[in-house]
Design an enzyme around this catalytic site. Structure first.
Site, PDB file in Angstrom:
ATOM      1  N   HIS A 157       0.816  -1.218   0.000  1.00 52.91           N
ATOM      2  CA  HIS A 157       0.000   0.000   0.000  1.00 52.91           C
ATOM      3  C   HIS A 157       0.850   1.268   0.000  1.00 52.91           C
ATOM      4  CE1 HIS A 157      -3.610  -2.299   0.409  1.00 52.91           C
ATOM      5  NE2 HIS A 157      -3.324  -2.739   1.618  1.00 52.91           N
ATOM      6  N   ASP A 192      -2.881 -10.584  -2.323  1.00 49.73           N
ATOM      7  CA  ASP A 192      -3.406 -10.105  -1.050  1.00 49.73           C
ATOM      8  C   ASP A 192      -4.907  -9.822  -1.180  1.00 49.73           C
ATOM      9  OD1 ASP A 192      -2.065  -8.671   1.610  1.00 49.73           O
ATOM     10  OD2 ASP A 192      -3.934  -7.718   1.019  1.00 49.73           O
ATOM     11  N   HIS A 194      -6.383  -7.219  -0.234  1.00 54.99           N
ATOM     12  CA  HIS A 194      -6.551  -5.816  -0.605  1.00 54.99           C
ATOM     13  C   HIS A 194      -5.727  -5.492  -1.847  1.00 54.99           C
ATOM     14  CE1 HIS A 194      -6.998  -6.113   3.844  1.00 54.99           C
ATOM     15  NE2 HIS A 194      -8.038  -5.334   3.619  1.00 54.99           N
ATOM     16  N   ASP A 281      -4.347 -12.807   3.837  1.00 53.45           N
ATOM     17  CA  ASP A 281      -5.598 -12.306   4.405  1.00 53.45           C
ATOM     18  C   ASP A 281      -6.819 -12.598   3.550  1.00 53.45           C
ATOM     19  OD1 ASP A 281      -4.460 -10.586   2.602  1.00 53.45           O
ATOM     20  OD2 ASP A 281      -4.693  -8.783   3.814  1.00 53.45           O
TER      21      ASP A 281
END
Length: 336
Positions: A157, A192, A194, A281
């Site tokens: 990120h 991931d 996200h 995740d």
């Protein structure tokens, strides 16, 4: 398989996490390391510490003023009367082409996208060690077929000048740049939960690194503003970015279908080296509960990526504390 890890990564212990307006315990905790290292040691293989390659590989992607900010902001912030124990932004510019302030408060807002990247006295040292771990992993691919870089805090990120989403330095992007500088044709495959918005942003105008991300659809999920299917790259980078968005609750079969598309894109692009940005995740029992990949599903992901036959640097991204965290890593690594 060689694992690269530096114990200095444990020093970063963020306390603040604001979710839907409510302060919550931060899920990106040092204890993640114990679960992940436990899985590595069950599988066997050496665990090595990265030598210090210095700032130069980091500065290939992150500008000096951002690195200086990360190095110095906590000390500067701490001199503000009544300041919080961690650096947490409370104001943001409308865009990053606005003026660059001298104020510590203003610079925090300029360089931190959200409140999930608090900076403490130990954050820089841990983020630096995490980046060095990825750099050494990339260097090891000169002789190794697969390397696992246990990076923490994660990185995907982080934009060139922006921390966010638990991330400060973009480890996967730094490793990809290191490999590109060594003459490799690199693709980054991010699995991931996200979207890897920072990775996409760093390479969005570039034609020399392919970025592919499989993630929960951002219409209703973090990072919200990036990761849509029509984001293909810009200018010279047009066509070098692929986003594969999944509905909330998607399980193994839906994820594997997206992975098939992602791997075909990597093959069509002609990559000779892969950086696998490994988030765990997407697991059905992860605290973020966005997707529903099972532990056997992670084994399928590992086998599928291994089956591409490319040299692979596996860079740890997300995956948060739950009883199966180590099992999920072991499932992926066993696929190799």
């Amino acid at each position: 398989m060689i694992t690269v890890f530096d114990d200095a990564q444990r020093a970063h212990d963020p306390q603040f996490f604001l979710s839907s307006g409510a302060p919550q315990p931060c899920p990106e905790k040092p204890a993640r390391v114990d679960a992940l290292l436990g899985a590595v040691r069950r599988l066997g293989g050496p665990v090595v510490q990265a030598p210090d390659a210095g700032l130069e590989p980091i500065l290939r992607l992150h500008p000096q003023r951002y690195v200086t900010f990360l190095q110095t902001i906590h000390a500067r912030w701490s001199r503000i009367p009544g300041a919080s124990a961690e650096v947490i932004p409370n104001i943001h510019p409308a865009n990053r082409s606005d003026g660059y302030p001298l104020s510590a408060v203003g610079q925090a807002g300029f360089h931190q996208t959200d409140t999930s990247c608090p900076i403490s006295a130990n954050t820089w040292a841990a983020a630096y060690a995490s980046a060095q771990t990825a750099i050494h992993g990339a260097d090891l691919l000169r002789a190794e077929r697969v390397v696992y870089a246990l990076c923490r805090p994660p990185g995907h990120h982080a934009f060139a000048e922006l921390a966010g989403g638990f991330c400060y330095l973009n480890n996967s992007a730094i490793a990809a740049q290191r490999l590109t500088d060594a003459g490799r044709r690199v693709a980054i495959l991010d699995v991931d939960l996200h979207h890897g918005n920072g990775t996409q942003g760093i390479f969005y105008d570039r034609p020399d690194v392919l970025t592919v991300s499989i993630h929960a659809h951002p219409e209703r999920y973090y990072p919200f503003f990036w990761g849509y299917p029509d984001e293909r790259g810009r200018g010279a980078g047009d066509g070098a970015n692929l986003n594969l968005c999944l509905d909330r609750g998607t399980g193994d079969e839906g994820f594997m279908a997206a992975l098939d598309r992602a791997m075909q894109a990597v093959a069509d692009w002609g990559a000779d080296t892969l950086v696998l940005a490994l988030g765990l995740d997407a697991f059905e029992g992860d605290p973020f509960a966005g997707l529903a990949v099972t532990t056997p599903g992670f084994a399928r992901i590992g086998r599928a990526v291994a089956g591409m036959g490319l040299p692979v640097l596996i860079v740890q991204e997300g995956g948060y504390l739950c009883p199966e965290l180590g099992d999920n890593l072991a499932a992926v690594l066993s696929g190799f």
